[in-house]
Design an enzyme around this catalytic site. Structure first.
Site, PDB file in Angstrom:
ATOM      1  N   SER A 132       0.801  -1.220   0.000  1.00 31.64           N
ATOM      2  CA  SER A 132       0.000   0.000   0.000  1.00 31.64           C
ATOM      3  C   SER A 132       0.837   1.275   0.000  1.00 31.64           C
ATOM      4  O   SER A 132       0.309   2.356  -0.190  1.00 31.64           O
ATOM      5  CB  SER A 132      -0.952   0.021   1.202  1.00 31.64           C
ATOM      6  N   LYS A 171       0.677   3.947   7.344  1.00 32.76           N
ATOM      7  CA  LYS A 171      -0.031   4.830   6.416  1.00 32.76           C
ATOM      8  C   LYS A 171       0.385   6.282   6.652  1.00 32.76           C
ATOM      9  O   LYS A 171       0.979   6.624   7.680  1.00 32.76           O
ATOM     10  CB  LYS A 171      -1.551   4.725   6.637  1.00 32.76           C
TER      11      LYS A 171
END
Length: 213
Positions: A132, A171
């Site tokens: 990601s 993230k």
């Protein structure tokens, strides 16, 4: 340099080649095997001789802490950082305990040059699982170095513990009113939205390392 024995010259050349290929210094055992020396004590004796000549410098508290000294200039100092486990760059994954990423001890240590951490303290490492964050040049299997902190600025990359899920993720962090957006750096993936009270920041990413295989 004229006072170096053939064995010391061989050791010095081995250290140079090892560091050129791997970007971190060899251990005494590496030198013993690579130079076909009878014992680690013989290696240590010759390393001390190289120190006296001002060719290398060693830190006695770190196993891989040989610095080559060229013309009186220090090369980057090697420090060891604890590798505390795996973090998801994708869907959050469970970890054994909620406090894993705040602990400053680990059975495994990785050597990095001090320019990776910039003099910061409380630095630890995590191995990345998932894709990601590939647009931030962080790939599956890479190592991220983080500074332990409970707070980050919007847009910074962080290791985040999701309390209710008992999971962790890597993230970019954004505050949006009464919620938090955890943004992947992969155009094919959607962000994670959650409430502020569900998020606990464990560390701020400061660098990425690809270890040699």
């Amino acid at each position: 340099m004229r006072d170096l024995s053939p064995k010391q010259q061989k050791i010095l050349q081995f250290i140079r080649e090892f560091m050129r290929k791997k970007d971190y210094p060899p251990s005494i055992r590496d030198i013993q095997v690579g130079c076909a020396i009878s014992s680690t004590s013989v290696v240590d004796y010759n390393l001390r001789a190289l120190e006296r000549q001002g060719v290398i410098r060693r830190d006695p508290d770190i196993s891989r802490a040989i610095e080559l000294l060229d013309g009186g200039r220090r090369r980057a100092r090697i420090v060891e950082v604890p590798l505390l486990g795996t973090i998801a760059a994708g869907a959050p994954i469970p970890v054994p305990e909620a406090d894993t990423f705040s602990e400053a001890a680990s059975a495994e240590m990785i050597p990095v040059t001090d320019d990776f951490i910039g003099g910061r303290e409380d630095v630890f490492a995590l191995r990345v699982k998932g894709t990601s964050m590939i647009d931030a040049l962080i790939n599956d299997g890479d190592i991220v170095l983080l500074q332990s902190t409970a707070d980050v600025n919007d847009g910074e990359m962080a290791a985040v513990w999701l309390r209710h899920e008992g999971e962790t993720t890597l993230k970019k962090f954004y505050r949006e009113g009464d919620r938090i957006r955890l943004q992947p750096m992969n155009a094919t993936m959607e962000p994670i939205y959650t409430t502020a009270d569900n998020v606990e920041v464990r560390g701020r990413v400061i660098s990425t390392v690809r270890l040699p295989e």
